[in-house]
Design a protein around this motif. Structure first.
Motif, PDB file in Angstrom:
ATOM      1  N   ARG A   1      -7.911  -1.261  -0.146  1.00 50.76           N
ATOM      2  CA  ARG A   1      -6.633  -0.613  -0.451  1.00 50.76           C
ATOM      3  C   ARG A   1      -6.745   0.276  -1.679  1.00 50.76           C
ATOM      4  O   ARG A   1      -7.560   0.032  -2.561  1.00 50.76           O
ATOM      5  CB  ARG A   1      -5.546  -1.669  -0.678  1.00 50.76           C
ATOM      6  CG  ARG A   1      -5.142  -2.387   0.594  1.00 50.76           C
ATOM      7  CD  ARG A   1      -4.173  -3.515   0.327  1.00 50.76           C
ATOM      8  NE  ARG A   1      -3.685  -4.094   1.583  1.00 50.76           N
ATOM      9  CZ  ARG A   1      -2.978  -5.203   1.661  1.00 50.76           C
ATOM     10  NH1 ARG A   1      -2.660  -5.875   0.557  1.00 50.76           N
ATOM     11  NH2 ARG A   1      -2.576  -5.655   2.838  1.00 50.76           N
ATOM     12  N   THR A   2      -5.897   1.283  -1.717  1.00 51.17           N
ATOM     13  CA  THR A   2      -5.849   2.178  -2.868  1.00 51.17           C
ATOM     14  C   THR A   2      -4.403   2.515  -3.196  1.00 51.17           C
ATOM     15  O   THR A   2      -3.537   2.496  -2.317  1.00 51.17           O
ATOM     16  CB  THR A   2      -6.654   3.472  -2.597  1.00 51.17           C
ATOM     17  OG1 THR A   2      -6.773   4.213  -3.815  1.00 51.17           O
ATOM     18  CG2 THR A   2      -6.001   4.339  -1.531  1.00 51.17           C
ATOM     19  N   LEU A   3      -4.159   2.791  -4.461  1.00 48.13           N
ATOM     20  CA  LEU A   3      -2.826   3.219  -4.885  1.00 48.13           C
ATOM     21  C   LEU A   3      -2.791   4.741  -4.950  1.00 48.13           C
ATOM     22  O   LEU A   3      -3.667   5.366  -5.556  1.00 48.13           O
ATOM     23  CB  LEU A   3      -2.478   2.664  -6.269  1.00 48.13           C
ATOM     24  CG  LEU A   3      -1.089   3.089  -6.756  1.00 48.13           C
ATOM     25  CD1 LEU A   3      -0.008   2.197  -6.169  1.00 48.13           C
ATOM     26  CD2 LEU A   3      -1.002   3.087  -8.279  1.00 48.13           C
TER      27      LEU A   3
ATOM     28  N   HIS B   1       0.130   1.509 -16.942  1.00 44.53           N
ATOM     29  CA  HIS B   1      -0.655   2.012 -15.806  1.00 44.53           C
ATOM     30  C   HIS B   1      -1.958   2.646 -16.288  1.00 44.53           C
ATOM     31  O   HIS B   1      -3.033   2.358 -15.757  1.00 44.53           O
ATOM     32  CB  HIS B   1       0.167   3.038 -15.019  1.00 44.53           C
ATOM     33  CG  HIS B   1      -0.636   3.843 -14.043  1.00 44.53           C
ATOM     34  ND1 HIS B   1      -0.987   3.371 -12.805  1.00 44.53           N
ATOM     35  CD2 HIS B   1      -1.186   5.083 -14.148  1.00 44.53           C
ATOM     36  CE1 HIS B   1      -1.712   4.291 -12.172  1.00 44.53           C
ATOM     37  NE2 HIS B   1      -1.839   5.332 -12.964  1.00 44.53           N
ATOM     38  N   TYR B   2      -1.854   3.510 -17.280  1.00 45.21           N
ATOM     39  CA  TYR B   2      -3.038   4.231 -17.737  1.00 45.21           C
ATOM     40  C   TYR B   2      -3.950   3.392 -18.624  1.00 45.21           C
ATOM     41  O   TYR B   2      -5.116   3.739 -18.810  1.00 45.21           O
ATOM     42  CB  TYR B   2      -2.642   5.528 -18.446  1.00 45.21           C
ATOM     43  CG  TYR B   2      -2.246   6.610 -17.472  1.00 45.21           C
ATOM     44  CD1 TYR B   2      -3.206   7.264 -16.707  1.00 45.21           C
ATOM     45  CD2 TYR B   2      -0.913   6.962 -17.281  1.00 45.21           C
ATOM     46  CE1 TYR B   2      -2.853   8.245 -15.787  1.00 45.21           C
ATOM     47  CE2 TYR B   2      -0.548   7.941 -16.365  1.00 45.21           C
ATOM     48  CZ  TYR B   2      -1.521   8.576 -15.625  1.00 45.21           C
ATOM     49  OH  TYR B   2      -1.170   9.543 -14.711  1.00 45.21           O
TER      50      TYR B   2
ATOM     51  N   MET C   1      -6.000  -3.457  -9.760  1.00 43.07           N
ATOM     52  CA  MET C   1      -5.148  -3.604 -10.949  1.00 43.07           C
ATOM     53  C   MET C   1      -3.880  -2.761 -10.824  1.00 43.07           C
ATOM     54  O   MET C   1      -2.779  -3.213 -11.155  1.00 43.07           O
ATOM     55  CB  MET C   1      -5.921  -3.204 -12.208  1.00 43.07           C
ATOM     56  CG  MET C   1      -7.045  -4.150 -12.579  1.00 43.07           C
ATOM     57  SD  MET C   1      -7.759  -3.786 -14.219  1.00 43.07           S
ATOM     58  CE  MET C   1      -8.497  -2.166 -13.960  1.00 43.07           C
ATOM     59  N   GLU C   2      -4.040  -1.541 -10.342  1.00 41.89           N
ATOM     60  CA  GLU C   2      -2.891  -0.638 -10.233  1.00 41.89           C
ATOM     61  C   GLU C   2      -1.890  -1.120  -9.185  1.00 41.89           C
ATOM     62  O   GLU C   2      -0.675  -1.044  -9.399  1.00 41.89           O
ATOM     63  CB  GLU C   2      -3.376   0.776  -9.901  1.00 41.89           C
ATOM     64  CG  GLU C   2      -4.125   1.430 -11.044  1.00 41.89           C
ATOM     65  CD  GLU C   2      -4.636   2.814 -10.711  1.00 41.89           C
ATOM     66  OE1 GLU C   2      -5.061   3.514 -11.651  1.00 41.89           O
ATOM     67  OE2 GLU C   2      -4.621   3.207  -9.524  1.00 41.89           O
ATOM     68  N   ILE C   3      -2.395  -1.601  -8.070  1.00 43.98           N
ATOM     69  CA  ILE C   3      -1.508  -2.108  -7.014  1.00 43.98           C
ATOM     70  C   ILE C   3      -0.678  -3.272  -7.545  1.00 43.98           C
ATOM     71  O   ILE C   3       0.537  -3.346  -7.321  1.00 43.98           O
ATOM     72  CB  ILE C   3      -2.328  -2.504  -5.768  1.00 43.98           C
ATOM     73  CG1 ILE C   3      -2.797  -1.235  -5.037  1.00 43.98           C
ATOM     74  CG2 ILE C   3      -1.518  -3.399  -4.828  1.00 43.98           C
ATOM     75  CD1 ILE C   3      -3.846  -1.479  -3.967  1.00 43.98           C
TER      76      ILE C   3
ATOM     77  N   TRP D   1       2.115  -1.905  -9.771  1.00 44.11           N
ATOM     78  CA  TRP D   1       3.193  -1.140  -9.142  1.00 44.11           C
ATOM     79  C   TRP D   1       3.957  -1.912  -8.064  1.00 44.11           C
ATOM     80  O   TRP D   1       5.101  -1.570  -7.760  1.00 44.11           O
ATOM     81  CB  TRP D   1       2.635   0.146  -8.531  1.00 44.11           C
ATOM     82  CG  TRP D   1       2.278   1.194  -9.538  1.00 44.11           C
ATOM     83  CD1 TRP D   1       1.132   1.261 -10.279  1.00 44.11           C
ATOM     84  CD2 TRP D   1       3.060   2.327  -9.931  1.00 44.11           C
ATOM     85  NE1 TRP D   1       1.151   2.365 -11.097  1.00 44.11           N
ATOM     86  CE2 TRP D   1       2.328   3.045 -10.902  1.00 44.11           C
ATOM     87  CE3 TRP D   1       4.314   2.810  -9.542  1.00 44.11           C
ATOM     88  CZ2 TRP D   1       2.801   4.213 -11.497  1.00 44.11           C
ATOM     89  CZ3 TRP D   1       4.785   3.986 -10.132  1.00 44.11           C
ATOM     90  CH2 TRP D   1       4.036   4.664 -11.100  1.00 44.11           C
ATOM     91  N   PHE D   2       3.320  -2.912  -7.465  1.00 44.25           N
ATOM     92  CA  PHE D   2       3.937  -3.598  -6.324  1.00 44.25           C
ATOM     93  C   PHE D   2       3.867  -5.114  -6.458  1.00 44.25           C
ATOM     94  O   PHE D   2       2.875  -5.658  -6.955  1.00 44.25           O
ATOM     95  CB  PHE D   2       3.233  -3.206  -5.016  1.00 44.25           C
ATOM     96  CG  PHE D   2       3.529  -1.808  -4.554  1.00 44.25           C
ATOM     97  CD1 PHE D   2       4.614  -1.549  -3.730  1.00 44.25           C
ATOM     98  CD2 PHE D   2       2.721  -0.748  -4.947  1.00 44.25           C
ATOM     99  CE1 PHE D   2       4.889  -0.253  -3.298  1.00 44.25           C
ATOM    100  CE2 PHE D   2       2.990   0.550  -4.528  1.00 44.25           C
ATOM    101  CZ  PHE D   2       4.077   0.796  -3.703  1.00 44.25           C
ATOM    102  N   ASN D   3       4.915  -5.777  -5.964  1.00 42.94           N
ATOM    103  CA  ASN D   3       4.871  -7.221  -5.760  1.00 42.94           C
ATOM    104  C   ASN D   3       4.240  -7.480  -4.394  1.00 42.94           C
ATOM    105  O   ASN D   3       4.316  -6.632  -3.497  1.00 42.94           O
ATOM    106  CB  ASN D   3       6.283  -7.815  -5.783  1.00 42.94           C
ATOM    107  CG  ASN D   3       6.959  -7.614  -7.119  1.00 42.94           C
ATOM    108  OD1 ASN D   3       6.337  -7.758  -8.171  1.00 42.94           O
ATOM    109  ND2 ASN D   3       8.241  -7.262  -7.086  1.00 42.94           N
TER     110      ASN D   3
END
Length: 200
Positions: A7-9, A52-53, A168-170, A173-175
């Motif tokens: 998966r990717t964000l 995020h960054y 980490m990003e997913i 940003w998302f539950n």
């Protein structure tokens, strides 16, 4: 994990939303065979963007060093040689840009999702991005323009840089309950070893 489950964000930034390119951008990832498993619109906060960054503890140092190196490569003198000082300015500009309006956050799933996502998105600077990429086809911004205006480069989309970064990003940003597990009919032609049942 099977490669097809990577998966990717992908985040459509405020400029992508304001230029009404949401459908066009989604189409690029969809038509290559990636599967959209989560999507939402939101206006991020300063805190959300900073986190995020900086999920990668080395981001501040690496970003500063890369920025300084790019100035030197262009024959210009950076305003400072301190990478962290440079990154403070970069991060400030990113927060201003990324919180200026709604964004579309998405999770895409499929074989080599991170690599394919980056390839479709194009290089960070639109001016030098290849034709055929999102940034190469739809943006004319450049580091020269953004530096001159003291702002972040407007490049339509964020795409995770590595599987670890994507993970980490997913999570940022998302539950988990926002991610939908399902199968697309096209997955048979993309992934199944035997294409049974195609001919009647």
């Amino acid at each position: 994990m099977h490669p097809k489950e990577e998966r990717t964000l992908i985040v459509i930034k405020p400029d992508g939303v304001q230029r009404t390119l949401i459908g066009e951008i989604i189409k690029r990832y969809e038509r290559v065979g990636l599967k959209l498993v989560a999507i939402k619109m939101l206006v991020p906060t300063d805190e959300h963007i900073e986190k995020h960054y900086t999920l990668d503890p080395d981001w501040r140092r690496v970003t500063g060093e890369k920025t300084i190196a790019s100035y030197i490569k262009k024959g210009e003198t950076p305003w400072t040689t301190d990478p962290l000082e440079v990154t403070n300015v970069v991060l400030k500009n990113l927060k201003t840009f990324m919180t200026s309006g709604p964004v579309i956050a998405m999770i895409w799933e499929g074989a080599h999702a991170v690599e394919i996502g980056r390839k479709i998105t194009g290089g960070t600077e639109p001016r030098s991005s290849d034709v055929g990429t999102i940034r190469g086809d739809f943006v004319l911004d450049s580091y020269m323009m953004s530096d001159g205006d003291k702002r972040a480069v407007r490049n339509l989309v964020h795409a995770s840089g590595s599987p670890k970064e994507a993970e980490m990003e997913i999570a940022h940003w998302f539950n988990k309950d926002e991610i939908v597990e399902y199968r697309l009919i096209q997955e048979q032609i993309l992934y199944d070893v035997n294409l049974d049942g195609i001919l009647e």
